[in-house]
Motif scaffolding. Structure first.
Motif, mmCIF file in Angstrom:
data_model
loop_
_atom_site.group_PDB
_atom_site.id
_atom_site.type_symbol
_atom_site.label_atom_id
_atom_site.label_comp_id
_atom_site.label_asym_id
_atom_site.label_seq_id
_atom_site.Cartn_x
_atom_site.Cartn_y
_atom_site.Cartn_z
ATOM 1 N N CYS A 159 -17.653 -1.611 71.231
ATOM 2 C CA CYS A 159 -17.031 -1.462 69.920
ATOM 3 C C CYS A 159 -15.660 -2.142 69.884
ATOM 4 O O CYS A 159 -14.845 -1.919 70.773
ATOM 5 C CB CYS A 159 -16.883 0.018 69.583
ATOM 6 S SG CYS A 159 -16.022 0.286 68.030
ATOM 7 N N CYS A 194 -12.943 1.193 68.981
ATOM 8 C CA CYS A 194 -12.647 2.240 69.969
ATOM 9 C C CYS A 194 -12.874 1.767 71.406
ATOM 10 O O CYS A 194 -12.568 2.491 72.350
ATOM 11 C CB CYS A 194 -13.460 3.500 69.676
ATOM 12 S SG CYS A 194 -15.239 3.304 69.974
ATOM 13 N N SER A 209 -21.555 0.881 72.488
ATOM 14 C CA SER A 209 -21.682 1.947 71.505
ATOM 15 C C SER A 209 -22.149 1.433 70.136
ATOM 16 O O SER A 209 -22.361 2.203 69.222
ATOM 17 C CB SER A 209 -20.339 2.668 71.352
ATOM 18 O OG SER A 209 -19.362 1.742 70.915
ATOM 19 N N CYS A 229 -20.832 1.774 64.952
ATOM 20 C CA CYS A 229 -20.456 2.387 66.223
ATOM 21 C C CYS A 229 -20.886 3.854 66.237
ATOM 22 O O CYS A 229 -20.587 4.606 65.313
ATOM 23 C CB CYS A 229 -18.950 2.288 66.440
ATOM 24 S SG CYS A 229 -18.414 3.123 67.950
ATOM 25 N N CYS A 241 -17.170 6.044 66.992
ATOM 26 C CA CYS A 241 -16.035 6.215 66.080
ATOM 27 C C CYS A 241 -16.379 5.972 64.611
ATOM 28 O O CYS A 241 -15.548 6.146 63.737
ATOM 29 C CB CYS A 241 -14.885 5.291 66.493
ATOM 30 S SG CYS A 241 -15.199 3.542 66.157
HETATM 31 ZN ZN LIG Z 1 -16.177 2.605 68.076
#
Ligand SMILES: [Zn+2]
Length: 184
Positions: free
Chosen positions: A5, A8, A13, A36, A39
Protein backbone atom coordinates in the motif's frame (compact mmCIF):
# COMPACT_ATOMS: atom_id res chain seq x y z
CA UNK A 1 -1.02 -9.58 -7.84
CA UNK A 2 0.63 -8.49 -4.59
CA UNK A 3 1.37 -4.83 -4.08
CA UNK A 4 2.29 -2.85 -0.99
CA UNK A 5 0.00 0.00 0.00
CA UNK A 6 1.39 3.44 -0.95
CA UNK A 7 -0.35 5.03 2.05
CA UNK A 8 0.07 2.72 5.05
CA UNK A 9 3.04 0.82 3.49
CA UNK A 10 1.77 -2.58 4.69
CA UNK A 11 3.00 -5.50 2.60
CA UNK A 12 0.72 -7.00 -0.05
CA UNK A 13 -2.34 -5.33 1.38
CA UNK A 14 -3.77 -4.09 -1.93
CA UNK A 15 -6.63 -5.86 -3.61
CA UNK A 16 -7.11 -5.26 -7.33
CA UNK A 17 -10.52 -5.81 -8.89
CA UNK A 18 -11.99 -5.03 -12.28
CA UNK A 19 -15.52 -4.80 -13.55
CA UNK A 20 -16.56 -4.50 -17.18
CA UNK A 21 -19.69 -2.77 -18.33
CA UNK A 22 -21.27 -1.98 -21.67
CA UNK A 23 -22.53 1.57 -22.01
CA UNK A 24 -25.11 2.12 -24.78
CA UNK A 25 -23.75 4.12 -27.77
CA UNK A 26 -20.35 4.16 -26.12
CA UNK A 27 -18.96 0.65 -25.95
CA UNK A 28 -17.22 -1.50 -23.43
CA UNK A 29 -15.54 0.05 -20.44
CA UNK A 30 -13.57 -1.48 -17.62
CA UNK A 31 -13.61 -0.04 -14.13
CA UNK A 32 -10.56 -0.96 -12.10
CA UNK A 33 -10.40 -0.52 -8.34
CA UNK A 34 -7.37 -0.83 -6.08
CA UNK A 35 -8.25 -1.08 -2.42
CA UNK A 36 -6.13 -1.48 0.69
CA UNK A 37 -7.43 -4.13 3.10
CA UNK A 38 -5.76 -2.41 6.02
CA UNK A 39 -6.25 1.36 5.81
CA UNK A 40 -9.07 1.70 3.28
CA UNK A 41 -7.02 3.56 0.64
CA UNK A 42 -8.90 3.36 -2.65
CA UNK A 43 -8.11 4.35 -6.21
CA UNK A 44 -10.34 3.75 -9.18
CA UNK A 45 -10.15 4.35 -12.89
CA UNK A 46 -12.14 3.84 -16.03
CA UNK A 47 -10.44 2.25 -18.96
CA UNK A 48 -12.17 2.48 -22.29
CA UNK A 49 -11.62 -0.62 -24.35
CA UNK A 50 -12.05 1.13 -27.67
CA UNK A 51 -10.05 3.91 -29.26
CA UNK A 52 -11.98 7.18 -29.36
CA UNK A 53 -11.66 10.66 -30.80
CA UNK A 54 -11.07 13.69 -28.53
CA UNK A 55 -14.52 14.71 -27.43
CA UNK A 56 -16.43 17.23 -25.41
CA UNK A 57 -19.91 16.85 -23.96
CA UNK A 58 -21.94 19.67 -22.50
CA UNK A 59 -25.30 19.68 -20.77
CA UNK A 60 -27.36 22.55 -19.40
CA UNK A 61 -28.25 21.29 -15.94
CA UNK A 62 -31.79 21.13 -14.67
CA UNK A 63 -33.51 19.25 -11.86
CA UNK A 64 -34.83 16.80 -14.48
CA UNK A 65 -31.42 15.67 -15.71
CA UNK A 66 -29.63 15.12 -12.39
CA UNK A 67 -29.74 11.37 -12.98
CA UNK A 68 -28.01 11.58 -16.38
CA UNK A 69 -25.06 9.20 -16.36
CA UNK A 70 -21.57 10.71 -16.39
CA UNK A 71 -18.52 8.65 -17.29
CA UNK A 72 -15.31 10.29 -16.18
CA UNK A 73 -11.92 8.86 -17.08
CA UNK A 74 -8.62 9.77 -15.47
CA UNK A 75 -7.83 12.19 -18.33
CA UNK A 76 -11.07 14.19 -18.05
CA UNK A 77 -11.46 17.89 -17.35
CA UNK A 78 -14.80 18.66 -15.66
CA UNK A 79 -16.04 22.22 -15.50
CA UNK A 80 -19.00 24.46 -14.73
CA UNK A 81 -17.82 27.76 -16.26
CA UNK A 82 -20.68 29.85 -14.81
CA UNK A 83 -19.47 29.01 -11.27
CA UNK A 84 -15.77 29.11 -12.09
CA UNK A 85 -15.46 25.43 -11.13
CA UNK A 86 -12.94 23.22 -12.88
CA UNK A 87 -11.37 19.88 -12.06
CA UNK A 88 -8.33 19.08 -14.16
CA UNK A 89 -6.64 15.71 -14.36
CA UNK A 90 -3.58 15.11 -12.23
CA UNK A 91 -1.65 12.12 -10.91
CA UNK A 92 -4.33 11.65 -8.22
CA UNK A 93 -7.25 11.83 -10.66
CA UNK A 94 -9.70 9.01 -10.52
CA UNK A 95 -12.05 7.69 -13.13
CA UNK A 96 -15.60 6.86 -12.18
CA UNK A 97 -19.11 6.23 -13.40
CA UNK A 98 -21.62 8.49 -11.68
CA UNK A 99 -24.46 10.85 -12.57
CA UNK A 100 -24.85 14.63 -12.70
CA UNK A 101 -25.91 14.76 -9.06
CA UNK A 102 -22.86 12.72 -8.04
CA UNK A 103 -20.59 15.12 -9.93
CA UNK A 104 -22.26 18.10 -8.19
CA UNK A 105 -21.72 16.39 -4.82
CA UNK A 106 -18.03 15.97 -5.62
CA UNK A 107 -17.76 19.65 -6.57
CA UNK A 108 -19.63 20.46 -3.35
CA UNK A 109 -17.17 18.42 -1.24
CA UNK A 110 -14.16 20.00 -2.97
CA UNK A 111 -15.49 23.52 -2.33
CA UNK A 112 -16.22 22.64 1.32
CA UNK A 113 -12.67 21.36 1.77
CA UNK A 114 -11.30 24.57 0.23
CA UNK A 115 -13.57 26.57 2.53
CA UNK A 116 -12.31 24.74 5.63
CA UNK A 117 -8.67 25.24 4.72
CA UNK A 118 -9.04 28.86 3.58
CA UNK A 119 -7.54 31.47 5.83
CA UNK A 120 -9.06 34.61 4.39
CA UNK A 121 -12.68 35.56 5.02
CA UNK A 122 -13.02 36.56 1.38
CA UNK A 123 -12.28 33.03 0.16
CA UNK A 124 -14.57 31.50 2.81
CA UNK A 125 -17.44 33.80 1.76
CA UNK A 126 -16.85 33.09 -1.90
CA UNK A 127 -16.94 29.34 -1.19
CA UNK A 128 -20.21 29.74 0.72
CA UNK A 129 -21.68 31.55 -2.29
CA UNK A 130 -20.62 28.74 -4.65
CA UNK A 131 -22.12 26.11 -2.29
CA UNK A 132 -25.43 28.02 -2.43
CA UNK A 133 -25.26 28.11 -6.23
CA UNK A 134 -24.69 24.34 -6.34
CA UNK A 135 -27.78 23.78 -4.15
CA UNK A 136 -29.82 25.99 -6.51
CA UNK A 137 -28.83 23.80 -9.48
CA UNK A 138 -30.36 20.77 -7.73
CA UNK A 139 -33.76 22.45 -7.41
CA UNK A 140 -33.70 23.76 -10.98
CA UNK A 141 -33.13 27.39 -10.01
CA UNK A 142 -29.72 27.76 -11.58
CA UNK A 143 -29.19 26.90 -15.24
CA UNK A 144 -25.49 26.24 -15.61
CA UNK A 145 -23.54 24.07 -18.03
CA UNK A 146 -21.57 20.96 -17.13
CA UNK A 147 -18.71 20.42 -19.58
CA UNK A 148 -16.82 17.14 -19.83
CA UNK A 149 -13.73 17.25 -22.03
CA UNK A 150 -11.40 14.35 -22.69
CA UNK A 151 -8.49 14.30 -25.16
CA UNK A 152 -8.78 10.51 -25.23
CA UNK A 153 -12.55 10.55 -25.73
CA UNK A 154 -13.23 8.08 -22.93
CA UNK A 155 -15.66 10.29 -21.06
CA UNK A 156 -19.22 11.28 -21.72
CA UNK A 157 -22.55 12.57 -20.46
CA UNK A 158 -25.41 10.27 -21.46
CA UNK A 159 -28.53 12.36 -21.97
CA UNK A 160 -30.67 13.24 -24.97
CA UNK A 161 -29.98 16.96 -24.46
CA UNK A 162 -26.21 16.57 -24.07
CA UNK A 163 -24.30 18.24 -26.89
CA UNK A 164 -21.41 16.21 -28.23
CA UNK A 165 -18.67 17.64 -30.40
CA UNK A 166 -15.13 16.81 -31.37
CA UNK A 167 -12.41 18.92 -29.75
CA UNK A 168 -10.24 20.95 -32.10
CA UNK A 169 -6.44 20.92 -31.95
CA UNK A 170 -6.17 24.17 -29.95
CA UNK A 171 -8.59 22.87 -27.33
CA UNK A 172 -6.74 19.57 -27.04
CA UNK A 173 -3.46 21.41 -26.43
CA UNK A 174 -5.07 23.37 -23.59
CA UNK A 175 -6.41 20.28 -21.84
CA UNK A 176 -4.28 18.55 -19.28
CA UNK A 177 -4.02 14.81 -19.68
CA UNK A 178 -3.14 13.79 -16.15
CA UNK A 179 0.07 12.25 -17.41
CA UNK A 180 3.49 13.76 -16.98
CA UNK A 181 4.96 14.64 -20.31
CA UNK A 182 8.68 15.23 -20.40
CA UNK A 183 9.51 17.93 -22.92
CA UNK A 184 12.73 17.72 -24.89
ZN1 LIG B 1 -3.03 0.87 3.28
Amino acid sequence: MKIDCPVCKRKSSLEFTTKTDNIPFFGDIMESVIKCQECGYRHSDIICLERKDPMQYSLVLDKDNLKARVIKSQSTTLSIPELGLKVEPGPQSQGYVSNVEGVLNRFNDAVKTAQNFAESKKIKDNAAKILEEIEKIKIGKNKVTLIVGDPFGHSMIIHKDAIKRELNEDEIKKLKTGFNIIAN
